[in-house]
Write a protein that holds these residues in place. Structure first.
Motif, PDB file in Angstrom:
ATOM      1  N   GLU A 257      58.789  16.327  12.781  1.00  0.00           N
ATOM      2  CA  GLU A 257      60.077  15.025  12.773  1.00  0.00           C
ATOM      3  C   GLU A 257      59.374  13.835  12.244  1.00  0.00           C
ATOM      4  O   GLU A 257      58.542  13.615  13.131  1.00  0.00           O
ATOM      5  CB  GLU A 257      60.998  15.277  13.769  1.00  0.00           C
ATOM      6  N   ARG A 258      60.125  13.140  11.595  1.00  0.00           N
ATOM      7  CA  ARG A 258      59.577  11.459  11.260  1.00  0.00           C
ATOM      8  C   ARG A 258      60.253  10.989  12.110  1.00  0.00           C
ATOM      9  O   ARG A 258      61.424  10.798  12.558  1.00  0.00           O
ATOM     10  CB  ARG A 258      60.008  11.242   9.964  1.00  0.00           C
ATOM     11  N   VAL A 259      59.632   9.912  12.532  1.00  0.00           N
ATOM     12  CA  VAL A 259      60.126   8.906  13.791  1.00  0.00           C
ATOM     13  C   VAL A 259      59.854   7.552  13.264  1.00  0.00           C
ATOM     14  O   VAL A 259      58.769   7.362  12.248  1.00  0.00           O
ATOM     15  CB  VAL A 259      59.716   9.117  14.990  1.00  0.00           C
ATOM     16  N   ALA A 260      60.278   6.215  13.742  1.00  0.00           N
ATOM     17  CA  ALA A 260      60.224   5.165  13.324  1.00  0.00           C
ATOM     18  C   ALA A 260      60.255   4.015  14.739  1.00  0.00           C
ATOM     19  O   ALA A 260      60.946   4.472  15.637  1.00  0.00           O
ATOM     20  CB  ALA A 260      61.171   4.708  12.260  1.00  0.00           C
ATOM     21  N   ALA A 261      59.571   3.198  14.551  1.00  0.00           N
ATOM     22  CA  ALA A 261      59.301   2.098  15.834  1.00  0.00           C
ATOM     23  C   ALA A 261      59.229   0.898  14.953  1.00  0.00           C
ATOM     24  O   ALA A 261      58.719   0.464  14.053  1.00  0.00           O
ATOM     25  CB  ALA A 261      57.943   2.307  16.491  1.00  0.00           C
ATOM     26  N   PRO A 262      60.161  -0.145  15.494  1.00  0.00           N
ATOM     27  CA  PRO A 262      60.243  -1.568  15.114  1.00  0.00           C
ATOM     28  C   PRO A 262      58.936  -2.309  15.182  1.00  0.00           C
ATOM     29  O   PRO A 262      58.139  -1.972  16.139  1.00  0.00           O
ATOM     30  CB  PRO A 262      61.392  -2.439  15.717  1.00  0.00           C
ATOM     31  N   GLY A 263      58.644  -3.202  14.206  1.00  0.00           N
ATOM     32  CA  GLY A 263      57.511  -4.192  14.570  1.00  0.00           C
ATOM     33  C   GLY A 263      56.112  -3.703  13.748  1.00  0.00           C
ATOM     34  O   GLY A 263      55.227  -4.448  14.032  1.00  0.00           O
ATOM     35  N   GLY A 264      56.131  -2.773  12.883  1.00  0.00           N
ATOM     36  CA  GLY A 264      54.828  -2.456  12.309  1.00  0.00           C
ATOM     37  C   GLY A 264      53.664  -2.203  13.165  1.00  0.00           C
ATOM     38  O   GLY A 264      53.921  -1.695  14.278  1.00  0.00           O
ATOM     39  N   PHE A 265      52.554  -2.263  12.633  1.00  0.00           N
ATOM     40  CA  PHE A 265      51.573  -1.831  13.633  1.00  0.00           C
ATOM     41  C   PHE A 265      51.367  -2.714  14.785  1.00  0.00           C
ATOM     42  O   PHE A 265      51.093  -2.175  15.963  1.00  0.00           O
ATOM     43  CB  PHE A 265      50.081  -2.040  12.839  1.00  0.00           C
ATOM     44  N   ASP A 266      51.559  -4.073  14.854  1.00  0.00           N
ATOM     45  CA  ASP A 266      51.692  -4.888  15.951  1.00  0.00           C
ATOM     46  C   ASP A 266      52.784  -4.578  16.974  1.00  0.00           C
ATOM     47  O   ASP A 266      52.507  -4.439  18.168  1.00  0.00           O
ATOM     48  CB  ASP A 266      52.136  -6.440  15.623  1.00  0.00           C
ATOM     49  N   GLY A 267      53.681  -4.016  16.686  1.00  0.00           N
ATOM     50  CA  GLY A 267      55.024  -3.684  17.688  1.00  0.00           C
ATOM     51  C   GLY A 267      54.284  -2.246  18.268  1.00  0.00           C
ATOM     52  O   GLY A 267      54.937  -2.000  19.403  1.00  0.00           O
ATOM     53  N   MET A 268      53.229  -1.526  17.880  1.00  0.00           N
ATOM     54  CA  MET A 268      52.850  -0.408  18.594  1.00  0.00           C
ATOM     55  C   MET A 268      51.623  -0.580  19.663  1.00  0.00           C
ATOM     56  O   MET A 268      51.249   0.145  20.299  1.00  0.00           O
ATOM     57  CB  MET A 268      52.327   0.617  17.301  1.00  0.00           C
ATOM     58  N   LEU A 269      50.802  -1.748  19.356  1.00  0.00           N
ATOM     59  CA  LEU A 269      49.734  -2.097  20.263  1.00  0.00           C
ATOM     60  C   LEU A 269      49.641  -1.942  21.757  1.00  0.00           C
ATOM     61  O   LEU A 269      48.854  -1.150  22.406  1.00  0.00           O
ATOM     62  CB  LEU A 269      49.056  -3.386  19.806  1.00  0.00           C
ATOM     63  N   LYS A 270      51.084  -2.168  22.110  1.00  0.00           N
ATOM     64  CA  LYS A 270      50.946  -2.145  23.757  1.00  0.00           C
ATOM     65  C   LYS A 270      52.010  -1.115  24.089  1.00  0.00           C
ATOM     66  O   LYS A 270      52.783  -1.127  25.124  1.00  0.00           O
ATOM     67  CB  LYS A 270      51.208  -3.385  24.334  1.00  0.00           C
TER      68      LYS A 270
END
Length: 184
Positions: free
Chosen positions: A119-132
């Motif tokens: 399944e495809r998923v998405a998170a806001p904020g691009g790469f920077d939004g995933m760092l923490k």
């Protein structure tokens, strides 16, 4: 002709035995030929479910099963982005992988494999939004990555201990322990 080969082989064996102090070997007793029967082939063992902190709770009672992504599945998805992050349990392929662009307001897009379904998923904020850590959403699912300690190891992008909490629309939840790695 085969008699001549057998005679020559026997003579060679006796000659070698006579040259050594060892006694000649006895020929093994002939084993009567038995019909070959095919043994039933056992199916390959199922891929072990990644370690989780606990069982699935809530929902309709069915288990949440996450399966490691294969290289072919990741390649086929053709995720776009400058840098990526992944969540994996010890010694396993990633359970979740996502790519995003640095300093972007566009979402990061990723993959998670639920049972046999990618399944495809998405998170806001691009790469920077995933760092923490990040919160990803998909069809009827929410996946939260939470860092549980500082990064360990060396290199440009050492992994951090983390948990992946998988929430299903029916109220079911399961938490997996692993590591969150972000970088090139």
């Amino acid at each position: 002709m085969s008699g001549m080969i057998r005679y020559t082989a026997t003579a060679l064996a006796l000659t070698l035995a006579a040259c050594s102090n060892a006694e000649p070997e006895k020929a093994p007793a002939e084993v009567p030929e038995q019909p070959v029967t095919a043994e039933p082939v056992a199916p390959p063992p199922a891929a072990p479910s990644p370690p989780s902190i606990g069982p699935t709770t809530g929902g309709d009672g069915s288990e949440i099963i996450l399966t490691p992504l294969t290289g072919a599945e990741i390649e086929e998805a053709d995720l776009q982005g400058e840098l990526g992050c992944s969540f994996a349990t010890a010694g396993a392929a990633p359970l979740l992988i996502a790519m995003g662009n640095v300093a972007s307001k566009e979402p990061a897009f990723g993959l998670i494999k639920i049972g046999d379904y990618v399944e495809r998923v998405a998170a806001p904020g691009g790469f920077d939004g995933m760092l923490k850590g990040a919160t990803f959403s998909g069809r009827g699912t929410t996946i939260r990555i939470a860092l549980t300690g500082p990064a360990t190891g060396g290199g440009e992008s050492p992994p951090s201990p983390a948990t992946l909490t998988f929430d299903r629309m029916d109220g079911a939840q399961r938490v997996f322990a692993g590591r969150w790695s972000c970088g090139p």
